[in-house]
Design an enzyme around this catalytic site. Structure first.
Site, short mmCIF file in Angstrom:
data_model
loop_
_atom_site.label_atom_id
_atom_site.label_comp_id
_atom_site.label_asym_id
_atom_site.label_seq_id
_atom_site.Cartn_x
_atom_site.Cartn_y
_atom_site.Cartn_z
N GLU A 1 0.80 -1.23 0.00
CA GLU A 1 0.00 0.00 0.00
C GLU A 1 0.84 1.28 0.00
OE1 GLU A 1 -2.80 -0.30 3.23
OE2 GLU A 1 -3.63 -2.17 2.47
N GLU B 1 -6.40 -10.82 -0.23
CA GLU B 1 -7.45 -10.24 0.61
C GLU B 1 -8.82 -10.21 -0.10
OE1 GLU B 1 -6.31 -6.64 2.69
OE2 GLU B 1 -4.19 -7.15 2.47
#
Length: 169
Positions: A17, A126
Site C-alpha cells: 500500500e 485479501e
C-alpha cells in the site's frame, strides 16, 4: 525461512500500500503517515526491493501489494518501473475488497491483465466480496461473483494471459 522451511515460502510481499492518490507525493507515493517515506524518502520502495532481492535466496518471488488497483494501476506501474527494470520485483498483489455490485471483469480481470501485460506475475490478495442483501438471492449472487472471478482467472492462466499463482480469500 528457506533454511528452516525449504519450499514453503514461495512469495514475499515486500512493500504494501505505498501508492495513494490522496496522500501521495507528486509521483503518487504515499507520504502521509509513512515512516519509511519520512526517513528514507520516496526511494524507500526501490530500496526495499533492492535489499529483498539482495538478501533473498532467489527461491521466492518478490511482490508489491496494494488495494484499489483498478483505479491506480497506471501509477503503480510507473512507480514500480525502475524496480522491474532492475530485476528486483516479480509480481503485483491485488487486494480485492469488492462487492456484488462490482463488475468483476473490469475491476479484477482487466487490471490483472494490465499488470501481466507490463511483465508482472499477479496474485489476488485479501479477496472478499461484500453482500449487502442478506437473503438467499443475495447470497446466490455473491456465490456467482466468487465463481465468476475464479473462472476468469483460471481461464486467463490457461490461455497464458495472466501468470497468477494465488487467490487468497
Amino acid at each position: 525461512c528457506q533454511e528452516n522451511y525449504p519450499g514453503v515460502i514461495y512469495a514475499w510481499d515486500v512493500v504494501n500500500e505505498a501508492v495513494d492518490h490522496g496522500t501521495g507525493d507528486e509521483h503518487g507515493i504515499r507520504k502521509g503517515n509513512n515512516k519509511w517515506y519520512e526517513t528514507i524518502g520516496p526511494e524507500f520502495i526501490e530500496c526495499a526491493f533492492r535489499y529483498a532481492r539482495k538478501y533473498s535466496d532467489g527461491t521466492a518471488d518478490l511482490y508489491y501489494n496494494d488495494y484499489g488497483c483498478a483505479g491506480k494501476k497506471e501509477t503503480i506501474v510507473k512507480v514500480l518501473q525502475p524496480i522491474l527494470d532492475a530485476g528486483n520485483i516479480d509480481g503485483i498483489g491485488m487486494q480485492c475488497h469488492i462487492s456484488t455490485g462490482d463488475n468483476i471483469e473490469n475491476t479484477v480481470y482487466k487490471t490483472a491483465k494490465y499488470f501481466a501485460d507490463k511483465g508482472y506475475k499477479v496474485e489476488i490478495t485479501e479477496l472478499d466480496i461484500a453482500n449487502s442483501v442478506k437473503t438467499d438471492s443475495g447470497e446466490k449472487k455473491q456465490a456467482r461473483k466468487y465463481k465468476m472471478l475464479f473462472q476468469l482467472m483460471e481461464q486467463a492462466k490457461l490461455k497464458g494471459e495472466i501468470d497468477i499463482d494465488s487467490i487468497t480469500v
